[in-house]
Design a protein around this motif. Structure first.
Motif, PDB file in Angstrom:
ATOM      1  N   GLU A   5      -4.910   6.388   1.558  1.00 26.16           N
ATOM      2  CA  GLU A   5      -3.675   5.755   2.051  1.00 26.16           C
ATOM      3  C   GLU A   5      -3.738   4.238   1.906  1.00 26.16           C
ATOM      4  O   GLU A   5      -2.765   3.593   1.484  1.00 26.16           O
ATOM      5  CB  GLU A   5      -3.435   6.147   3.515  1.00 26.16           C
ATOM      6  CG  GLU A   5      -3.063   7.620   3.699  1.00 26.16           C
ATOM      7  CD  GLU A   5      -3.090   8.038   5.158  1.00 26.16           C
ATOM      8  OE1 GLU A   5      -3.770   7.349   5.965  1.00 26.16           O
ATOM      9  OE2 GLU A   5      -2.452   9.060   5.491  1.00 26.16           O
ATOM     10  N   ILE A   6      -4.899   3.645   2.245  1.00 24.99           N
ATOM     11  CA  ILE A   6      -5.021   2.190   2.163  1.00 24.99           C
ATOM     12  C   ILE A   6      -5.052   1.734   0.705  1.00 24.99           C
ATOM     13  O   ILE A   6      -4.538   0.663   0.349  1.00 24.99           O
ATOM     14  CB  ILE A   6      -6.272   1.691   2.932  1.00 24.99           C
ATOM     15  CG1 ILE A   6      -6.077   0.222   3.372  1.00 24.99           C
ATOM     16  CG2 ILE A   6      -7.514   1.793   2.110  1.00 24.99           C
ATOM     17  CD1 ILE A   6      -5.155   0.048   4.534  1.00 24.99           C
ATOM     18  N   ALA A   7      -5.646   2.568  -0.188  1.00 27.40           N
ATOM     19  CA  ALA A   7      -5.665   2.238  -1.616  1.00 27.40           C
ATOM     20  C   ALA A   7      -4.249   2.195  -2.168  1.00 27.40           C
ATOM     21  O   ALA A   7      -3.893   1.296  -2.954  1.00 27.40           O
ATOM     22  CB  ALA A   7      -6.508   3.257  -2.374  1.00 27.40           C
ATOM     23  N   LEU A   8      -3.418   3.147  -1.746  1.00 23.85           N
ATOM     24  CA  LEU A   8      -2.019   3.180  -2.189  1.00 23.85           C
ATOM     25  C   LEU A   8      -1.261   1.961  -1.671  1.00 23.85           C
ATOM     26  O   LEU A   8      -0.473   1.334  -2.386  1.00 23.85           O
ATOM     27  CB  LEU A   8      -1.358   4.477  -1.703  1.00 23.85           C
ATOM     28  CG  LEU A   8       0.082   4.713  -2.161  1.00 23.85           C
ATOM     29  CD1 LEU A   8       0.146   4.833  -3.674  1.00 23.85           C
ATOM     30  CD2 LEU A   8       0.657   5.967  -1.495  1.00 23.85           C
ATOM     31  N   LYS A   9      -1.540   1.595  -0.423  1.00 22.28           N
ATOM     32  CA  LYS A   9      -0.873   0.443   0.186  1.00 22.28           C
ATOM     33  C   LYS A   9      -1.250  -0.859  -0.519  1.00 22.28           C
ATOM     34  O   LYS A   9      -0.399  -1.725  -0.760  1.00 22.28           O
ATOM     35  CB  LYS A   9      -1.258   0.365   1.661  1.00 22.28           C
ATOM     36  CG  LYS A   9      -0.672  -0.840   2.406  1.00 22.28           C
ATOM     37  CD  LYS A   9      -1.111  -0.849   3.862  1.00 22.28           C
ATOM     38  CE  LYS A   9      -0.590  -2.099   4.589  1.00 22.28           C
ATOM     39  NZ  LYS A   9      -1.030  -2.121   6.012  1.00 22.28           N
ATOM     40  N   TRP A  10      -2.518  -0.996  -0.865  1.00 21.20           N
ATOM     41  CA  TRP A  10      -2.999  -2.237  -1.485  1.00 21.20           C
ATOM     42  C   TRP A  10      -2.838  -2.236  -3.007  1.00 21.20           C
ATOM     43  O   TRP A  10      -3.017  -3.257  -3.651  1.00 21.20           O
ATOM     44  CB  TRP A  10      -4.477  -2.453  -1.142  1.00 21.20           C
ATOM     45  CG  TRP A  10      -4.733  -2.841   0.289  1.00 21.20           C
ATOM     46  CD1 TRP A  10      -3.810  -3.233   1.226  1.00 21.20           C
ATOM     47  CD2 TRP A  10      -6.011  -2.862   0.953  1.00 21.20           C
ATOM     48  NE1 TRP A  10      -4.427  -3.503   2.423  1.00 21.20           N
ATOM     49  CE2 TRP A  10      -5.776  -3.299   2.285  1.00 21.20           C
ATOM     50  CE3 TRP A  10      -7.307  -2.582   0.570  1.00 21.20           C
ATOM     51  CZ2 TRP A  10      -6.797  -3.442   3.220  1.00 21.20           C
ATOM     52  CZ3 TRP A  10      -8.333  -2.722   1.488  1.00 21.20           C
ATOM     53  CH2 TRP A  10      -8.079  -3.146   2.810  1.00 21.20           C
ATOM     54  N   GLY A  11      -2.544  -1.071  -3.590  1.00 23.74           N
ATOM     55  CA  GLY A  11      -2.383  -1.001  -5.038  1.00 23.74           C
ATOM     56  C   GLY A  11      -3.707  -1.079  -5.793  1.00 23.74           C
ATOM     57  O   GLY A  11      -3.799  -1.704  -6.855  1.00 23.74           O
ATOM     58  N   VAL A  12      -4.762  -0.459  -5.225  1.00 23.85           N
ATOM     59  CA  VAL A  12      -6.085  -0.471  -5.844  1.00 23.85           C
ATOM     60  C   VAL A  12      -6.610   0.963  -5.905  1.00 23.85           C
ATOM     61  O   VAL A  12      -5.955   1.899  -5.458  1.00 23.85           O
ATOM     62  CB  VAL A  12      -7.071  -1.369  -5.050  1.00 23.85           C
ATOM     63  CG1 VAL A  12      -6.615  -2.809  -5.060  1.00 23.85           C
ATOM     64  CG2 VAL A  12      -7.228  -0.857  -3.615  1.00 23.85           C
ATOM     65  N   SER A  13      -7.819   1.124  -6.444  1.00 21.59           N
ATOM     66  CA  SER A  13      -8.398   2.461  -6.544  1.00 21.59           C
ATOM     67  C   SER A  13      -9.082   2.856  -5.235  1.00 21.59           C
ATOM     68  O   SER A  13      -9.551   2.008  -4.470  1.00 21.59           O
ATOM     69  CB  SER A  13      -9.415   2.518  -7.688  1.00 21.59           C
ATOM     70  OG  SER A  13     -10.553   1.763  -7.370  1.00 21.59           O
ATOM     71  N   VAL A  14      -9.164   4.172  -4.989  1.00 18.79           N
ATOM     72  CA  VAL A  14      -9.839   4.701  -3.811  1.00 18.79           C
ATOM     73  C   VAL A  14     -11.326   4.342  -3.846  1.00 18.79           C
ATOM     74  O   VAL A  14     -11.918   3.993  -2.827  1.00 18.79           O
ATOM     75  CB  VAL A  14      -9.671   6.235  -3.733  1.00 18.79           C
ATOM     76  CG1 VAL A  14     -10.492   6.817  -2.584  1.00 18.79           C
ATOM     77  CG2 VAL A  14      -8.194   6.599  -3.562  1.00 18.79           C
ATOM     78  N   THR A  15     -11.912   4.407  -5.034  1.00 18.95           N
ATOM     79  CA  THR A  15     -13.330   4.086  -5.183  1.00 18.95           C
ATOM     80  C   THR A  15     -13.615   2.655  -4.745  1.00 18.95           C
ATOM     81  O   THR A  15     -14.603   2.375  -4.060  1.00 18.95           O
ATOM     82  CB  THR A  15     -13.784   4.289  -6.634  1.00 18.95           C
ATOM     83  OG1 THR A  15     -13.529   5.642  -7.024  1.00 18.95           O
ATOM     84  CG2 THR A  15     -15.266   3.994  -6.791  1.00 18.95           C
ATOM     85  N   TRP A  16     -12.731   1.742  -5.144  1.00 21.99           N
ATOM     86  CA  TRP A  16     -12.936   0.336  -4.785  1.00 21.99           C
ATOM     87  C   TRP A  16     -12.902   0.155  -3.267  1.00 21.99           C
ATOM     88  O   TRP A  16     -13.715  -0.553  -2.689  1.00 21.99           O
ATOM     89  CB  TRP A  16     -11.883  -0.534  -5.455  1.00 21.99           C
ATOM     90  CG  TRP A  16     -12.162  -2.007  -5.376  1.00 21.99           C
ATOM     91  CD1 TRP A  16     -13.206  -2.664  -5.933  1.00 21.99           C
ATOM     92  CD2 TRP A  16     -11.379  -2.984  -4.681  1.00 21.99           C
ATOM     93  NE1 TRP A  16     -13.137  -4.006  -5.648  1.00 21.99           N
ATOM     94  CE2 TRP A  16     -12.019  -4.237  -4.879  1.00 21.99           C
ATOM     95  CE3 TRP A  16     -10.207  -2.945  -3.929  1.00 21.99           C
ATOM     96  CZ2 TRP A  16     -11.524  -5.414  -4.334  1.00 21.99           C
ATOM     97  CZ3 TRP A  16      -9.714  -4.123  -3.406  1.00 21.99           C
ATOM     98  CH2 TRP A  16     -10.369  -5.344  -3.608  1.00 21.99           C
TER      99      TRP A  16
END
Length: 479
Positions: A5-16
């Motif tokens: 969810e936070i990756a989608l919000k920030w526009g980055v990868s889940v791995t990062w």
């Protein structure tokens, strides 16, 4: 919020996001079991993986781990790559690296274990000649059980975890890595879990396979990210050796190829000592004097039993009964050689005072068969195991210790060591490469390096397996 969810919000990868949580860079992040949870008002950490120094013309970007003096760098640069980060712990190697790549290289870091993967700029290709000691025959061969060097492979995996944009992996290690199935199983499992197709089995290649006069078998491990592969070529989970079409580059070495790497006008400092040259000629006199066109075993003076008539006395004094069978065989051959040529050998030993010589001068190997008749046409090595004469087809493997091959210099009328520049030719380093430090340092650096031509061929073959003729552009979604 979950990492997804936070990756989608920030526009980055889940791995990062996961890596940032592990590094403690997201305030308030907590771990429950195998999952991380992040406060919904958490601030997005600064992305330190800057691309600002990468030129627009670069076909791809790569990192160079355990970089040495830059063998990988040369090959990737030739293929159109730009290095965004190199890591090398040896200070002398770093000096040489900077001397040659300072105009393109953003930075050269030190111990790879101390690098925060999230601070590495986005890249396409991970290159690593990771330390060989855990697998080398010269070491204990503990492999991944080695908690100091073996675990550096897992450091590479940590970097891949932080960089899901990576498309290709090119790893190199000693031939011995392939000898234990458990080592290969670990490598296969770890890279497969990270969405890579890798070579079905270790690819074992030597420069001599490509017409370069050096025997130096190394294991190469290639990987391509599953989603960018050409599915028409790679369809069953692995890269097959035939997929790389390496055979079109193969070329056999022939007699005399060893001379092709030699330079003109070499400094006199490379001429070997008078004593070394005398010992080479002494053993050549021995070879001719005994009438042996072929010596199919190592000659050991201490095993002759000079002046002793009783074979049993000779064998007993040598500890024959406690020897392994191969050594017993050598002892019997040496004893027979002495008895068949006793008068000549007695005079020869006395002439050169051979029993007063250091141990390495008391052993000789002639590995030329009948192909070579003149000692000046041989490649010579003076090793702890003795003086060895070899066919001039290819050089033995350059190693990370000073054990330099010796050749006859027709211009100087003396035997001499090959120079660091000639050793660099054996590693396919381009002619403009600059070295610094003592000759011993340069030989060691080259002995630890990779062969540039092999990496050019492997890189080009690997990149060709990507879908739609991979254009080298970074994935925008990954960083």
């Amino acid at each position: 919020m979950t990492t997804k969810e936070i990756a989608l919000k920030w526009g980055v990868s889940v791995t990062w996001v996961t890596v940032l949580c592990k590094k403690g860079r997201i305030e308030g992040a907590i771990r429950e079991g195998n999952r991380w949870y992040i406060p919904e008002d958490a601030k997005k950490p600064e992305d330190k993986r800057s691309c600002k120094n990468a030129p627009a013309k670069a076909r791809f970007r790569f990192i160079d781990l355990f970089a040495g003096v830059g063998g990988f760098h040369q090959a990737m640069r030739y293929l159109g790559g730009e290095c965004v980060m190199a890591a090398e712990i040896n200070e002398e190697c770093k000096k040489t690296y900077r001397l040659n790549y300072h105009t393109e290289e953003k930075e050269i870091r030190g111990d790879v274990r101390e690098i925060d993967p999230t601070t590495i700029a986005p890249f396409d290709v991970l290159c690593a000649g990771f330390p060989c000691q855990p697998f080398s025959k010269a070491g204990a061969q503990r492999g991944f059980q080695d908690k100091t060097r073996g675990n550096l492979f897992y450091t590479i995996m940590d970097i891949l975890d932080a960089h899901p944009e990576v498309k290709f992996v090119i790893l190199e290690n000693v031939r011995n890595l392939a000898d234990k199935t458990e080592n290969w199983d670990i490598i296969t499992s770890e890279l497969t879990q990270r969405n890579f197709y890798i070579t079905e089995e270790p690819i074992i290649l030597s420069p001599s396979d490509f017409g370069i006069p050096q025997i130096r078998e190394r294991v190469y491990i290639l990987g391509i990210r599953k989603d960018i592969r050409n599915e028409k070529i790679l369809s069953n989970g692995f890269i097959h050796k035939t997929d790389l079409q390496l055979e079109k580059h193969f070329k056999k070495c022939k007699m005399g190829d060893a001379w092709t790497i030699l330079e003109d006008n070499v400094d006199d400092t490379y001429i070997i000592s008078q004593e070394q040259e005398q010992m080479i000629y002494a053993w050549d006199e021995f070879r001719i004097g005994t009438g042996l066109k072929v010596i199919g075993f190592p000659v050991w003076i201490d095993s002759f039993g000079v002046g002793i008539d009783d074979d049993n006395e000779v064998f007993h004094s040598q500890g024959y009964d406690d020897m392994p069978s191969w050594k017993q065989n050598f002892l019997r051959h040496n004893r027979k050689l002495y008895l068949d040529n006793r008068a000549f050998i007695d005079d020869w030993v006395k002439k050169y005072d051979m029993f007063s010589k250091i141990k390495l001068y008391k052993k000789f190997e002639w590995n030329c068969g009948t192909d070579v008749t003149d000692i000046h046409d041989c490649l010579i090595q003076i090793r702890q195991s003795g003086i060895r004469a070899k066919r001039p087809t290819f050089y033995p493997s350059l190693v990370a210790i000073v054990n330099t091959p010796i050749i006859w210099d027709k211009n100087k009328k003396h035997f001499r060591k090959i120079t660091p520049r000639e050793a660099a030719n054996l590693q396919s380093f381009h002619g403009g490469f600059k070295f610094q430090g003592t000759d011993a340092t340069q030989y060691k650096q080259l002995g630890n390096s990779v062969n540039v031509r092999i990496l050019k061929i492997l890189g080009e073959s690997l990149f060709a397996l990507a879908n739609n003729g991979w254009d080298g552009e970074l994935d925008g979604k990954a960083h």
